[in-house]
Scaffold this active site. Sequence first.
Site, PDB file in Angstrom:
ATOM      1  N   CYS A   1      -7.635  -4.734 -18.018  1.00 44.31           N
ATOM      2  CA  CYS A   1      -6.727  -4.587 -16.876  1.00 44.31           C
ATOM      3  C   CYS A   1      -6.003  -5.885 -16.572  1.00 44.31           C
ATOM      4  O   CYS A   1      -4.777  -5.925 -16.459  1.00 44.31           O
ATOM      5  CB  CYS A   1      -7.511  -4.104 -15.658  1.00 44.31           C
ATOM      6  SG  CYS A   1      -6.492  -3.996 -14.193  1.00 44.31           S
TER       7      CYS A   1
ATOM      8  N   CYS B   1      -3.168  -3.226 -16.909  1.00 42.63           N
ATOM      9  CA  CYS B   1      -2.463  -2.943 -15.645  1.00 42.63           C
ATOM     10  C   CYS B   1      -1.591  -4.103 -15.156  1.00 42.63           C
ATOM     11  O   CYS B   1      -0.431  -3.899 -14.795  1.00 42.63           O
ATOM     12  CB  CYS B   1      -3.444  -2.631 -14.519  1.00 42.63           C
ATOM     13  SG  CYS B   1      -5.046  -2.029 -14.992  1.00 42.63           S
TER      14      CYS B   1
ATOM     15  N   LYS C   1       1.300  -5.329 -17.511  1.00 41.04           N
ATOM     16  CA  LYS C   1       2.186  -4.158 -17.609  1.00 41.04           C
ATOM     17  C   LYS C   1       3.067  -4.044 -16.366  1.00 41.04           C
ATOM     18  O   LYS C   1       4.273  -3.888 -16.442  1.00 41.04           O
ATOM     19  CB  LYS C   1       1.315  -2.908 -17.806  1.00 41.04           C
ATOM     20  CG  LYS C   1       2.016  -1.596 -17.940  1.00 41.04           C
ATOM     21  CD  LYS C   1       2.153  -0.772 -16.704  1.00 41.04           C
ATOM     22  CE  LYS C   1       0.995  -0.528 -15.811  1.00 41.04           C
ATOM     23  NZ  LYS C   1       0.146   0.596 -16.108  1.00 41.04           N
TER      24      LYS C   1
ATOM     25  N   TYR D   1       0.416   8.016 -20.426  1.00 42.30           N
ATOM     26  CA  TYR D   1       1.076   7.169 -19.436  1.00 42.30           C
ATOM     27  C   TYR D   1       1.449   5.800 -19.972  1.00 42.30           C
ATOM     28  O   TYR D   1       2.490   5.250 -19.621  1.00 42.30           O
ATOM     29  CB  TYR D   1       0.252   7.091 -18.141  1.00 42.30           C
ATOM     30  CG  TYR D   1      -0.924   6.136 -18.144  1.00 42.30           C
ATOM     31  CD1 TYR D   1      -0.774   4.826 -17.708  1.00 42.30           C
ATOM     32  CD2 TYR D   1      -2.183   6.541 -18.569  1.00 42.30           C
ATOM     33  CE1 TYR D   1      -1.853   3.947 -17.700  1.00 42.30           C
ATOM     34  CE2 TYR D   1      -3.252   5.684 -18.569  1.00 42.30           C
ATOM     35  CZ  TYR D   1      -3.093   4.383 -18.133  1.00 42.30           C
ATOM     36  OH  TYR D   1      -4.141   3.512 -18.135  1.00 42.30           O
TER      37      TYR D   1
ATOM     38  N   GLU E   1       5.212   4.380 -19.878  1.00 41.82           N
ATOM     39  CA  GLU E   1       5.474   3.139 -19.140  1.00 41.82           C
ATOM     40  C   GLU E   1       6.165   2.099 -20.027  1.00 41.82           C
ATOM     41  O   GLU E   1       7.133   1.460 -19.622  1.00 41.82           O
ATOM     42  CB  GLU E   1       4.154   2.566 -18.603  1.00 41.82           C
ATOM     43  CG  GLU E   1       3.574   3.420 -17.492  1.00 41.82           C
ATOM     44  CD  GLU E   1       2.195   2.949 -17.019  1.00 41.82           C
ATOM     45  OE1 GLU E   1       1.808   3.334 -15.901  1.00 41.82           O
ATOM     46  OE2 GLU E   1       1.496   2.219 -17.746  1.00 41.82           O
TER      47      GLU E   1
ATOM     48  N   HIS F   1      11.016   8.222   9.688  1.00 46.15           N
ATOM     49  CA  HIS F   1      12.403   8.471   9.311  1.00 46.15           C
ATOM     50  C   HIS F   1      13.215   7.181   9.321  1.00 46.15           C
ATOM     51  O   HIS F   1      13.012   6.355  10.197  1.00 46.15           O
ATOM     52  CB  HIS F   1      13.006   9.466  10.320  1.00 46.15           C
ATOM     53  CG  HIS F   1      14.387   9.884   9.957  1.00 46.15           C
ATOM     54  ND1 HIS F   1      14.648  10.743   8.901  1.00 46.15           N
ATOM     55  CD2 HIS F   1      15.589   9.547  10.499  1.00 46.15           C
ATOM     56  CE1 HIS F   1      15.961  10.911   8.830  1.00 46.15           C
ATOM     57  NE2 HIS F   1      16.537  10.207   9.776  1.00 46.15           N
TER      58      HIS F   1
ATOM     59  N   GLU G   1       8.846  11.300   4.086  1.00 48.05           N
ATOM     60  CA  GLU G   1       8.787  12.202   5.249  1.00 48.05           C
ATOM     61  C   GLU G   1       8.842  13.665   4.796  1.00 48.05           C
ATOM     62  O   GLU G   1       8.387  14.567   5.499  1.00 48.05           O
ATOM     63  CB  GLU G   1       9.876  11.896   6.274  1.00 48.05           C
ATOM     64  CG  GLU G   1      11.293  12.154   5.837  1.00 48.05           C
ATOM     65  CD  GLU G   1      12.316  11.724   6.895  1.00 48.05           C
ATOM     66  OE1 GLU G   1      12.264  12.239   8.023  1.00 48.05           O
ATOM     67  OE2 GLU G   1      13.163  10.872   6.590  1.00 48.05           O
TER      68      GLU G   1
END
Length: 458
Positions: free
Chosen positions: A44, A49, A52, A181, A185, A439, A444
């Site tokens: 990682c 991670c 990356k 993934y 990526e 908002h 939302e």
Amino acid sequence: MTRAYDYDLFVIGAGSGGVRASRIAAGHGAKVAVAEEYRVGGTCVIRGCVPKKLFVYASQFAEEFEDAEGFGWTVGETSFSWEKLIANKDKEIDRLNGIYIRNLQNSGVAIFQSRAILKDAHTIHLIAEKRDVTADKILIATGGTPFLPAHVPGIEHAISSNEAFHLKTLPRRGIVVGGGYIAVEFAGIFNGLGVETALIYRGEKILRGFDEDLRDHLSEEIRKKGIDLHTMCDITRIEKTDAGVVATLVDGAKIETDFIMYATGRSPNVEGLCLELVGVKTKANGAIEVDAYSQTNVPNIYAVGDVTDRAALTPIAIREGQAFAETVFNNNPVAVDHSIIPTAVFSQPELGIVGLTEHDAREQYGEIDIYKTSFRAMKHTMTGRQEKTFMKLVVDAKSQRVLGVHLMGPSSGEIIQAVGIAVTMGATKQQFDQTVAVHPTASEELVTLKEKWQPPAD
Ligand code: FAD
């Protein structure tokens, strides 16, 4: 009192799971050592991670510069230095590596910079030190390793994500192979940095196992961004030429390119550990078999993280490491719950996922309500970019519990972490609706979705 063994706990692998387990066990008073054959921090931190995500940030600026124009900015001439990105990334990884080493040392954990293999159920051989050490308990946390299909002639000319982090120069053209993934990526990273990028996947649709709508929407968006996506396609041969490498595809077509990166899965890292010598049971793919407390069939040997192939994600390896140390060294049995795992894919656009796909929810719960929406984010009304944001709620029709949330759009990873709390707590659609909207935001929509989606009439 003399100890029967050199250590109470010996951990093989100083990655996400191993480091956490070592520190927590030491905190409970155990005498702990950890062996690491490459760099403390593990996949990682060193080549997963973290670097990356730094690359993802780097690759997003080209669009940001373009988008700025719609808001009145004139961006002057821009240029990009891959060498500078690599140097700065390496500096950051060195910093994190140092922190991990210090954290282990400050917890009183002994670090061996060596490959470790098993000799018997209580003996570990340290290759670099050419000596054995003994331990009461052993934790295997050796992670995973990139899988490259050895049967493809010329595969030695291809790279994996490990090498992609250290390319000397930024190539002009590249092929990423895979549909998971990591493939998606990296295709986004290279494409964003201006590399002519093809993504080749042998299946029908990228991101197998993800919600079908997300798979469709992301396929469409990455094509819009210029990634040349080939599905139902594979490479049968790779040849090195003076100009780069040539990939021959299943249909005989040839693509000339500068590099080919395989991201076709990761295998549990068990090779050469001598598990068979000790009788530790593994599954067909090599993953170490463990019970809910990460214990193997050899009672004093445990395993956590990617090497057990439960859910190959950093936060899961960390949890498993922590739960192991609590269970074994604090007399507090903890089993990790793998049933609800919020996660992100740092594709472009980004994905955020928690809970069940529509398909799995239907299989497990029968009647399901679906709420979904696709829209252009407010920012892009000014930039002119045609990128879509997509959101979907999967709800159990009977209990109205939200079983799954699937997002595609900017900051989906950030959003899903918070939504993950609600889904883990078992929130219902009504509770989502009772939540006041923030908002103007994209998220939302998650609390204002009113219309149940109806399948189109044939
Ligand atoms: P690792 O972190 O892999 O650590 C294992 C360590 O053991 C390694 O340092 C290795 O050198 C060492 N080792 C192996 N064998 C021996 C031996 N015999 N002796 C001594 N040392 C040994 N996860 C996420 O959650 N989010 C992400 O965005 C993400 N992105 C990723 C991107 C990439 C490119 C990759 C490859 C992975 C990514 N992951 C991500 C997955 C994540 O990195 C892993 O799930 C996590 O690192 C697993 O931790 P671990 O402790 O099981 O193993």
